[in-house]
Design an enzyme around this catalytic site. Structure first.
Site, PDB file in Angstrom:
ATOM      1  NE  ARG A  59      -2.406  -1.522   3.369  1.00 29.58           N
ATOM      2  CZ  ARG A  59      -2.167  -2.801   3.702  1.00 29.58           C
ATOM      3  NH1 ARG A  59      -2.549  -3.757   2.895  1.00 29.58           N
ATOM      4  NH2 ARG A  59      -1.570  -3.111   4.819  1.00 29.58           N
ATOM      5  CD  GLU A  96       1.598 -10.079  18.787  1.00 25.86           C
ATOM      6  OE1 GLU A  96       1.048  -9.712  17.739  1.00 25.86           O
ATOM      7  OE2 GLU A  96       0.994 -10.314  19.844  1.00 25.86           O
TER       8      GLU A  96
HETATM    9  P1  AMP Z   1       4.577  -2.353  11.729  1.00 27.21           P
HETATM   10  O1  AMP Z   1       5.846  -2.887  11.171  1.00 27.21           O
HETATM   11  O2  AMP Z   1       4.063  -3.112  12.911  1.00 27.21           O
HETATM   12  O3  AMP Z   1       4.656  -0.859  11.994  1.00 27.21           O
HETATM   13  O4  AMP Z   1       3.451  -2.583  10.630  1.00 27.21           O
HETATM   14  C1  AMP Z   1       3.320  -1.709   9.561  1.00 27.21           C
HETATM   15  C2  AMP Z   1       2.981  -2.425   8.285  1.00 27.21           C
HETATM   16  O5  AMP Z   1       1.977  -3.430   8.471  1.00 27.21           O
HETATM   17  C3  AMP Z   1       2.433  -1.444   7.273  1.00 27.21           C
HETATM   18  O6  AMP Z   1       3.008  -1.745   6.019  1.00 27.21           O
HETATM   19  C4  AMP Z   1       0.936  -1.667   7.296  1.00 27.21           C
HETATM   20  O7  AMP Z   1       0.413  -1.662   5.996  1.00 27.21           O
HETATM   21  C5  AMP Z   1       0.730  -3.026   7.938  1.00 27.21           C
HETATM   22  N1  AMP Z   1      -0.223  -3.003   9.064  1.00 27.21           N
HETATM   23  C6  AMP Z   1       0.074  -3.275  10.365  1.00 27.21           C
HETATM   24  N2  AMP Z   1      -1.003  -3.196  11.146  1.00 27.21           N
HETATM   25  C7  AMP Z   1      -2.038  -2.859  10.340  1.00 27.21           C
HETATM   26  C8  AMP Z   1      -3.445  -2.607  10.564  1.00 27.21           C
HETATM   27  N3  AMP Z   1      -4.007  -2.689  11.780  1.00 27.21           N
HETATM   28  N4  AMP Z   1      -4.199  -2.259   9.489  1.00 27.21           N
HETATM   29  C9  AMP Z   1      -3.637  -2.165   8.259  1.00 27.21           C
HETATM   30  N5  AMP Z   1      -2.341  -2.396   7.993  1.00 27.21           N
HETATM   31  C10 AMP Z   1      -1.538  -2.732   9.014  1.00 27.21           C
END
Ligand code: AMP
Length: 171
Positions: A59, A96
């Site tokens: 995205r 996680e």
């Molecule tokens: P993080 O590495 O945990 O910051 O996760 C970020 C990535 O995971 C981004 O590329 C987001 O598109 C996706 N992502 C994580 N959590 C969500 C969520 N609740 N809704 C949509 N996309 C998420």
């Protein structure tokens, strides 16, 4: 941004139980909201001497490519392992449960280039932190990151201390 916020849809238990997925497709389907997001991103990098937009699969590509075109900047895709055809640099990061990794072409950012990173959402910050490391590994300068949504309760910014992060909508 209240107008844009209303176009982000919560989808419970996607892609697995317990996760509330922030669905940005209604925002993308609304020309005014999409333009507002790209306009807000453009304002935040104006005057920073950025030369490349680095965006994260998948995205992040949507917002990153639109921003690159608007600003007249080159676009660099960061992808999941095994997707990019040429020589890559790879960065692993903790999830996680288990680990994940992202890759970038090793010649996509030149030493000294000033980079803006783009993704749709900041959750734990692991993905973005790995992307910042990739840019540094090839000698690029990660100046700023731009994300549409921040899930502030996950404290993603803690992983990005000392790095400028802009988010447009916070939940
Ligand atoms: P993080 O590495 O945990 O910051 O996760 C970020 C990535 O995971 C981004 O590329 C987001 O598109 C996706 N992502 C994580 N959590 C969500 C969520 N609740 N809704 C949509 N996309 C998420």
């Amino acid at each position: 941004m209240e107008y844009v916020k209303k176009l982000i849809r919560d989808v419970p238990d996607f892609p697995k139980k317990g996760i509330v997925f922030k669905d940005i497709t209604p925002l993308l389907g609304d020309a005014k909201a999409f333009a507002r997001v790209i306009g807000a991103f453009a304002e935040r990098i104006e005057g920073k001497g950025i030369t490349k937009i680095v965006a994260i699969e998948s995205r992040g590509f949507i917002f990153g490519a639109a921003l690159a075109l608007k600003m007249g900047l080159g676009f660099v895709p960061v992808r999941k392992p095994g997707k990019l055809p040429y020589q890559t640099v790879r960065e692993s990061y903790a999830l996680e449960y288990g680990t994940d990794a992202i890759e970038m072409h090793r010649d996509a950012v030149q030493p000294g280039e000033r980079v803006a990173l783009v993704d749709d959402l900041l959750a734990t910050g692991g993905t973005l932190a790995a992307c910042v490391k990739l840019v540094k590994r090839v000698g690029g300068d990660p100046i700023v990151s731009l994300l549409v949504v921040e899930l502030s309760f996950l404290n993603g910014r803690q992983k990005l201390e000392g790095h400028e992060v802009h988010t447009l909508i916070t939940f």
